[in-house]
Design a protein around this motif. Structure first.
Motif, short mmCIF file in Angstrom:
data_model
loop_
_atom_site.label_atom_id
_atom_site.label_comp_id
_atom_site.label_asym_id
_atom_site.label_seq_id
_atom_site.Cartn_x
_atom_site.Cartn_y
_atom_site.Cartn_z
N ASN A 99 -76.01 -10.65 -22.80
CA ASN A 99 -75.45 -11.85 -23.41
C ASN A 99 -75.42 -11.83 -24.93
O ASN A 99 -74.48 -12.37 -25.54
N TYR A 100 -76.44 -11.23 -25.56
CA TYR A 100 -76.58 -11.35 -27.01
C TYR A 100 -76.32 -10.06 -27.77
O TYR A 100 -76.37 -10.06 -29.00
N VAL A 104 -71.67 -10.42 -27.29
CA VAL A 104 -71.42 -10.82 -28.68
C VAL A 104 -70.52 -9.79 -29.37
O VAL A 104 -69.56 -10.13 -30.06
N ALA A 126 -67.99 -13.86 -36.41
CA ALA A 126 -68.91 -14.42 -35.42
C ALA A 126 -69.58 -13.30 -34.62
O ALA A 126 -70.79 -13.34 -34.37
N GLY A 127 -68.79 -12.30 -34.24
CA GLY A 127 -69.34 -11.19 -33.47
C GLY A 127 -70.31 -10.34 -34.28
O GLY A 127 -71.40 -10.02 -33.82
N LYS A 128 -69.92 -9.99 -35.49
CA LYS A 128 -70.77 -9.13 -36.33
C LYS A 128 -72.04 -9.87 -36.76
O LYS A 128 -73.14 -9.28 -36.76
N ASP A 129 -71.91 -11.14 -37.13
CA ASP A 129 -73.10 -11.91 -37.51
C ASP A 129 -74.03 -12.05 -36.31
O ASP A 129 -75.26 -12.00 -36.45
N GLY A 130 -73.44 -12.25 -35.13
CA GLY A 130 -74.24 -12.38 -33.92
C GLY A 130 -75.00 -11.11 -33.61
O GLY A 130 -76.18 -11.15 -33.21
N LEU A 131 -74.37 -9.96 -33.82
CA LEU A 131 -75.06 -8.68 -33.59
C LEU A 131 -76.21 -8.50 -34.57
O LEU A 131 -77.30 -8.06 -34.19
N ARG A 133 -77.94 -10.79 -36.01
CA ARG A 133 -79.00 -11.71 -35.59
C ARG A 133 -79.77 -11.13 -34.39
O ARG A 133 -81.01 -11.19 -34.33
N SER A 134 -79.04 -10.55 -33.45
CA SER A 134 -79.67 -9.96 -32.26
C SER A 134 -80.50 -8.74 -32.62
O SER A 134 -81.60 -8.54 -32.08
N TRP A 137 -83.71 -10.04 -34.10
CA TRP A 137 -84.60 -10.59 -33.07
C TRP A 137 -85.26 -9.47 -32.28
O TRP A 137 -86.47 -9.49 -32.03
#
Length: 213
Positions: A99-100, A104, A126-131, A133-134, A137
């Motif tokens: 999912n992340y 993403v 959105a996709g690159k920022d989400g990656l 962030r993942s 984490w």
């Protein structure tokens, strides 16, 4: 009757189903999906792959396929940890990678599929920022936790996720644990086989496959 897996060698979720089969040396037949395949249109509610056939049993969704193989076709690779608590962690991390990381990153891929010359910048961001962030984490999680031994459900999810995600947005230099995990997983024979089998299809990657891996 031999198992049959329907999918495509370049598909990330097909890799997820292939890795446990390769890791445990399970005999199966692979059927590469062609456009307009009628079987998949009927077997999967959304006409997607992979789909596993075992006699009269049809299993769709890659996670469910790994779980099915762990129960009905076990091997030396313990796909699901025997300890219930560890199994919960394995399933949680499976969801994380799907999912992340994988889904993403797919936001960026979909933007390029829609318009390779002028992909939607908001979607790409959105996709690159989400990656990123993942990755952050996961780096933190790995500093305090350990994954089940390879090859597990987590391996099956992490391998294609991190492989393709790093093509979309490079793992940052400060995420050493994440980069190390990617390298470690890609060196596994079952994963390396997926990487090699997919090489002829790299021109399909809408962002342009990098000259590495």
């Amino acid at each position: 009757m031999m198992l049959t897996l329907y999918g495509h060698p370049f598909s990330s979720y097909t890799w997820k189903a292939l890795i446990p089969l390769y890791a445990n040396g399970t005999e199966f037949e692979f059927r590469e999906i062609m456009p307009g395949d009628e079987f998949i249109a009927k077997a999967h509610p959304a006409g997607k792959f992979p789909v596993l056939i075992d006699g009269k049993t049809e299993v769709f969704e890659a996670t469910a396929i790994v779980e099915y193989l762990a129960v009905h076709h076990p091997g030396t690779a313990a796909l699901i940890p025997a300890d219930p608590g560890e199994a919960v962690v394995a399933r949680m991390m499976d969801r994380f990678f799907d999912n992340y990381v994988m889904n993403v990153g797919q936001l960026v891929v979909n933007a390029y599929i829609a318009d390779a010359q002028s992909p939607d910048p908001m979607q790409v961001k959105a996709g690159k920022d989400g990656l990123l962030r993942s990755y952050g984490w996961l780096e933190n999680w790995l500093s305090n936790n350990s994954l089940p031994p390879h090859v597990s459900l987590v391996t099956c999810a992490a391998a294609p996720s991190l492989f393709y995600a790093d093509w979309i947005e490079r793992i940052p230099a400060d995420c050493l644990r994440v980069a190390s995990l990617r390298a470690e997983i890609l060196a596994l024979p079952a994963v390396a086989r997926c990487v090699d089998d997919a090489r002829p299809y790299r021109h399909y990657f809408p962002l342009g496959a990098p000259d590495r891996d």
